[in-house]
Design a protein around this motif. Structure first.
Motif, PDB file in Angstrom:
ATOM      1  N   ALA A 295      -7.505   6.203  -0.500  1.00  0.00           N
ATOM      2  CA  ALA A 295      -6.965   5.101   0.308  1.00  0.00           C
ATOM      3  C   ALA A 295      -7.765   3.814   0.116  1.00  0.00           C
ATOM      4  O   ALA A 295      -7.196   2.726   0.048  1.00  0.00           O
ATOM      5  CB  ALA A 295      -6.945   5.502   1.777  1.00  0.00           C
ATOM      6  N   GLU A 296      -9.085   3.962  -0.011  1.00  0.00           N
ATOM      7  CA  GLU A 296      -9.945   2.791  -0.173  1.00  0.00           C
ATOM      8  C   GLU A 296      -9.685   2.097  -1.513  1.00  0.00           C
ATOM      9  O   GLU A 296      -9.626   0.870  -1.591  1.00  0.00           O
ATOM     10  CB  GLU A 296     -11.405   3.239  -0.078  1.00  0.00           C
ATOM     11  N   GLN A 297      -9.497   2.892  -2.553  1.00  0.00           N
ATOM     12  CA  GLN A 297      -9.199   2.324  -3.871  1.00  0.00           C
ATOM     13  C   GLN A 297      -7.850   1.609  -3.854  1.00  0.00           C
ATOM     14  O   GLN A 297      -7.697   0.545  -4.456  1.00  0.00           O
ATOM     15  CB  GLN A 297      -9.156   3.435  -4.930  1.00  0.00           C
ATOM     16  N   ILE A 298      -6.876   2.199  -3.171  1.00  0.00           N
ATOM     17  CA  ILE A 298      -5.539   1.589  -3.100  1.00  0.00           C
ATOM     18  C   ILE A 298      -5.610   0.255  -2.359  1.00  0.00           C
ATOM     19  O   ILE A 298      -5.027  -0.740  -2.795  1.00  0.00           O
ATOM     20  CB  ILE A 298      -4.520   2.569  -2.461  1.00  0.00           C
ATOM     21  N   ARG A 299      -6.405   0.222  -1.259  1.00  0.00           N
ATOM     22  CA  ARG A 299      -6.592  -1.056  -0.558  1.00  0.00           C
ATOM     23  C   ARG A 299      -7.282  -2.069  -1.474  1.00  0.00           C
ATOM     24  O   ARG A 299      -6.944  -3.249  -1.468  1.00  0.00           O
ATOM     25  CB  ARG A 299      -7.417  -0.860   0.719  1.00  0.00           C
TER      26      ARG A 299
ATOM     27  N   VAL B  35       0.848  -1.202   0.000  1.00  0.00           N
ATOM     28  CA  VAL B  35       0.000   0.000   0.000  1.00  0.00           C
ATOM     29  C   VAL B  35       0.881   1.249   0.000  1.00  0.00           C
ATOM     30  O   VAL B  35       0.620   2.212  -0.723  1.00  0.00           O
ATOM     31  CB  VAL B  35      -0.980  -0.020   1.201  1.00  0.00           C
ATOM     32  N   ARG B  36       1.962   1.217   0.764  1.00  0.00           N
ATOM     33  CA  ARG B  36       2.871   2.358   0.821  1.00  0.00           C
ATOM     34  C   ARG B  36       3.527   2.593  -0.552  1.00  0.00           C
ATOM     35  O   ARG B  36       3.658   3.726  -1.006  1.00  0.00           O
ATOM     36  CB  ARG B  36       3.934   2.130   1.902  1.00  0.00           C
ATOM     37  N   MET B  37       3.942   1.490  -1.191  1.00  0.00           N
ATOM     38  CA  MET B  37       4.579   1.616  -2.516  1.00  0.00           C
ATOM     39  C   MET B  37       3.601   2.193  -3.534  1.00  0.00           C
ATOM     40  O   MET B  37       3.968   3.036  -4.352  1.00  0.00           O
ATOM     41  CB  MET B  37       5.054   0.241  -3.011  1.00  0.00           C
ATOM     42  N   ILE B  38       2.351   1.723  -3.498  1.00  0.00           N
ATOM     43  CA  ILE B  38       1.345   2.201  -4.454  1.00  0.00           C
ATOM     44  C   ILE B  38       1.031   3.674  -4.166  1.00  0.00           C
ATOM     45  O   ILE B  38       0.907   4.487  -5.078  1.00  0.00           O
ATOM     46  CB  ILE B  38       0.058   1.336  -4.381  1.00  0.00           C
ATOM     47  N   THR B  39       0.947   4.011  -2.884  1.00  0.00           N
ATOM     48  CA  THR B  39       0.604   5.381  -2.490  1.00  0.00           C
ATOM     49  C   THR B  39       1.698   6.367  -2.883  1.00  0.00           C
ATOM     50  O   THR B  39       1.428   7.385  -3.515  1.00  0.00           O
ATOM     51  CB  THR B  39       0.366   5.459  -0.965  1.00  0.00           C
ATOM     52  N   ASN B  40       2.943   6.023  -2.508  1.00  0.00           N
ATOM     53  CA  ASN B  40       4.038   6.986  -2.649  1.00  0.00           C
ATOM     54  C   ASN B  40       4.983   6.682  -3.802  1.00  0.00           C
ATOM     55  O   ASN B  40       5.909   7.447  -4.050  1.00  0.00           O
ATOM     56  CB  ASN B  40       4.854   7.030  -1.345  1.00  0.00           C
TER      57      ASN B  40
END
Ligand code: HEC
Length: 125
Positions: free
Chosen positions: A110-114, A91-96
């Motif tokens: 955040a919900e879409q990333i999860r 999740v961190r890699m996808i986010t940042n």
């Protein structure tokens, strides 16, 4: 004449079980399609992850997660079917973003990333 009628009776008796089986099969078929509808509904969060994956990730990681697209090879996106990264780290890699992988915090919440993280878990099986 009497013989004829008993032949007809025999035919009817032979056909009755078949008609019964066909009848049962037909009466069950609406239940089968209802079950399908229910399944699709309960899997919709994953389906959402799948559509975000197709939009944002597949160009590098490929529809099958193996990263064998031109862009995936060029950036060394790796093989998500063999990934062992934890949900937290993923999740961190996808986010940042990470290395050649862009950040997605401005394109997904955040919900879409999860949801996408849950979807790519499916590649590991
Ligand atoms: C521009 C190409 C590109 C796109 C688009 C892309 N990635 Fe990546 N991805 C990479 C690269 C390159 C790495 C390796 C990064 C590293 O090692 O730091 C990677 C690594 C990963 C990893 C870690 C794999 C592991 O086991 O180390 C995950 C999980 C991942 N990506 C998921 C996604 C998701 C989900 C998306 C869509 C939201 C996405 N990626 C979009 C290129 C991309």
């Amino acid at each position: 004449m009497k013989n004829n009628r008993s032949a007809l009776t025999k035919l009817f008796l032979a056909a009755a079980p078949i008609a019964l089986v066909v009848g049962i099969a037909f009466s069950f078929s609406p239940n089968v399609s209802m079950a399908k509808v229910t399944t699709v509904t309960s899997e919709s969060p994953l389906a959402d992850g799948g559509s975000d994956y197709a939009t944002y990730c597949a160009r590098c990681h490929g529809n099958d997660g193996r990263g064998q697209t031109a862009k995936g090879r060029q950036t060394h996106a790796g093989d998500l079917t063999k990934s062992t990264v934890s949900d937290t780290k993923g999740v961190r890699m996808i986010t940042n973003g990470s290395g050649e992988m862009p950040a997605f915090k401005s394109s997904m919440n955040a919900e879409q990333i999860r949801g996408v993280m849950a979807y790519i878990h499916g590649f590991r099986r």
